[in-house]
Enzyme design. Structure first.
Site, PDB file in Angstrom:
ATOM      1  N   HIS A  60       0.844  -1.198   0.000  1.00 53.44           N
ATOM      2  CA  HIS A  60       0.000   0.000   0.000  1.00 53.44           C
ATOM      3  C   HIS A  60       0.875   1.242   0.000  1.00 53.44           C
ATOM      4  O   HIS A  60       2.072   1.188   0.247  1.00 53.44           O
ATOM      5  CB  HIS A  60      -0.896   0.015   1.242  1.00 53.44           C
ATOM      6  CG  HIS A  60      -2.064  -0.918   1.160  1.00 53.44           C
ATOM      7  ND1 HIS A  60      -1.958  -2.264   1.468  1.00 53.44           N
ATOM      8  CD2 HIS A  60      -3.371  -0.710   0.791  1.00 53.44           C
ATOM      9  CE1 HIS A  60      -3.153  -2.843   1.300  1.00 53.44           C
ATOM     10  NE2 HIS A  60      -4.014  -1.926   0.887  1.00 53.44           N
TER      11      HIS A  60
ATOM     12  N   LYS B 204      -0.755   4.783   4.964  1.00 54.74           N
ATOM     13  CA  LYS B 204      -1.666   3.854   5.635  1.00 54.74           C
ATOM     14  C   LYS B 204      -1.212   3.640   7.083  1.00 54.74           C
ATOM     15  O   LYS B 204      -0.035   3.443   7.347  1.00 54.74           O
ATOM     16  CB  LYS B 204      -1.653   2.522   4.875  1.00 54.74           C
ATOM     17  CG  LYS B 204      -2.685   1.518   5.339  1.00 54.74           C
ATOM     18  CD  LYS B 204      -2.719   0.318   4.393  1.00 54.74           C
ATOM     19  CE  LYS B 204      -3.726  -0.706   4.856  1.00 54.74           C
ATOM     20  NZ  LYS B 204      -5.095  -0.172   4.927  1.00 54.74           N
TER      21      LYS B 204
END
Lengths: 247, 247, 247, 247
Positions: free
Chosen positions: A132, A136
């Site tokens: 990701h 995050k």
């Protein structure tokens, strides 16, 4: 099919409005957001709503829809067993409505999880990599955790023990997080969006199932699929999987 | 379970012999090859055989096994409808035997094909890439061709048309081979063995299913699975898929 | 060019013998292993040797070669600064010989490390994934550790700080091992051999450099390259990189 | 450093304006588009401009900048030898200006091409796969074509012949497009943006270099790098490579 969107001015809501507008056989009859009255749904003749609002608002929205015989496709988070029981009771008294609660509307992500769990019983080894963007907060991702849970359950059911691993020396963390006996590795890389890879391996071969989500519009086809199926699915449905004909 | 291997001195046969020897609950009771007598199977008390021989030999081998109530797991090629019909007739008269004919014993390859076909109906786009060593004579590979056929059939069943493609100028061959409307790309790279990737894509997301075969032993687990299941599957079974509990 | 192989009966040695035999312009004039006399090298007229023996044997082998003006390409491990200093002194007195000591003869692995280090200064994020068979004892692999060291050094030189990472909650190990500030993730999967992927990312794009070693013969081209170049490189050379014309 | 953007209201231009505003040590002093006067550049005190306009406009823009001693970083297309010669002549008369013409500002894409060309001489096999969204008109992509040209040139220089390929039967197109002897495969998949993979292989190993462009902002770091270096690079520079310190 007359569709209304609740949470229509949020990032996700706007994409869903665009998706409904472009979908064959659907009309977008109302776009509601904070401050709008639910009575507009009735006035507009909505047959089904999509709810991407807030845990604080969604239960009232759904109570209203169930009372008025409007189906609902819900991506809002925060559903626990208590909330699901409340919905089941309300739907029991109003059998004309259907409600779909789904934590994930990406068909690709759902298939990745399902195929990984199905394949898990046939391979000695399996690990999960999720990648990701670096903003995050949680690691591993919720999807990776769920995938590992499903894989672990499938392996147990098939009578498989722990995957082989002869690691005896190393640096802490190298072998990843342990989620129910399954190793999960989280990468955080600028430029990426949301990606996951499940690597399964047996003697002489590997099977890799990878999902790449490159744009938030990836949930739109799943929401449209939910809308198309909800009319024929009265009561409570949890998870979009139920509407995919995979068996 | 007493197992015999026909074609035991070939490359593939040797790996299968090693696999049977190492498998729990199996005993390798006979290793036959060119020139050996099928009567040895009876003498050794074989309950099931594995046949990786030659199209010229396999029909006689199977007739013998069916007559003697021995099950058979067959990887030899060259089966057409006529041969399958012959086997069905022989098995009809000898209901005690089971025969599995499988073009592919790699569980990873079978799952790749199955998952690709299942996912195909949910994605606008799909293409197949296969990568092999450069000594391979055919392009695309047989597995890639079958995968494309399965995907094409699934798309037709779901009412999907041709995948979108705005290509208007280009160099011949860039867009790959057309197999029943599905694009297939073949790479030939020294160092590789046998690899295939199916890339499916829809709005904002892709799903990639990849199979890597790195060593010929990859078919051993599939052969062992076939042996474990064939006793409970009298008659003719085509394809190992039937023995995978995927539904 | 007359080549001898020391350690010729080991797994690696046998592949090197086969490689030398097949190489244009080379003749394999001696194959030595435990118990053979180094005098055979002189008798056979060896101009260069390849040494894949043992840390206990290699220093005596090299002393002999250096004294007799024979070049050496060495894959045996266990060289520390002291041993290198000894070799430098011996080579200083015998300027006719060249010795190449290389921890890795896979050209693919060397290029992966070099390209990763070169690219590192241009990307905000970078992490390393290495995947090996599950019988490996150490995690991360030595190659992954070296790669991370090279990347970390390149980032420092370019004035880059730590890669961005907003992880605030998670499961221990999810974010991998920390090697000099660079995250390294180790997967252990049956069916795999030795694989590594370096993922670099910046705004809107990623660059991925992946090396797959599928067979031990992958070091043969590097050994042959070493042999072809060692004649023109008197003295001590450490690392095959020096013989790749990358600048 | 005072920067102006020409073509500031286009999709690309807007991202560059945002990038310049966010960059340390840079000030965005003018945003020009169709209809604005170039005199604004002088009034705003611009030291350098970025030009993402149109082939019809760019030559006049650059003539103005060169005359006024303003550096230019140019992503506009349409430069042929004649145009480059014109610029060289103008810059010869005005040695105070620097102009960078670059067909590609993605640092990831530039490194992918460079590393592929460098590695090409060391591997027997190499092929290119490019994957884009299905609305793209040309196949293969311009970047893939350039990559293949660079690889072919590097192989020729190293004395390598055609990559091995035993394909004797197959379906037309399976082996891809032939670009200067290098096979190129083009996939068109919904959900993708712009991606390319170069697969190199030799005995027992492969090296894969992959670039993923997921968002148009991927060219911003390259434009900023161009701006930072152009002040010290008077005259004409073609290609951002010249500003990457790779040797």
């Amino acid at each position: 099919m007359k569709v209304a969107v609740l949470g229509a001015r949020g990032k996700v809501g706007r994409e869903i409005c665009a998706g409904v507008r472009a979908a064959e056989g659907m009309a977008l009859v109302a776009e509601l957001d904070l401050g709008d009255s639910l009575d507009d749904l009735v006035a507009a003749g909505a047959e089904a709503i999509v709810d991407f609002t807030h845990p604080d608002a969604v239960m009232a929205n759904l109570a209203f829809c169930i009372e008025h015989g409007i189906d609902a496709v819900v991506g809002t988070t925060g559903f626990d067993e208590e909330r699901l029981a409340t919905l089941r009771a309300q739907l029991g008294e109003n059998p004309g409505s259907g409600v779909l609660i789904a934590p994930n509307f990406s068909i690709g992500a759902i298939l990745m999880m399902r195929f990984s769990a199905q394949a898990a019983r046939y391979f000695e080894s399996v690990e999960v990599i999720e990648l990701h963007h670096p903003d995050k907060a949680d690691a591993p991702s919720g999807t990776a955790g769920r995938t590992a849970d499903l894989i672990a359950a499938a392996r147990r059911e098939a009578g498989l023990g722990a995957p082989p691993d002869a690691t005896s020396t190393g640096i802490e963390g190298a072998r990843g997080a342990d989620v129910d006996g399954i190793k999960v590795h989280s990468l955080r890389i600028r430029g990426l969006v949301a990606h996951q890879e499940v690597v399964l391996g047996g003697s002489g071969e590997t099977l890799t199932i990878r999902h790449d989500s490159l744009d938030r519009v990836s949930f739109v086809p799943g929401v449209l699929l939910g809308l198309r199926r909800i009319g024929a699915a009265p009561g409570l449905t949890v998870g979009l999987d139920a509407f995919l004909d995979l068996d």
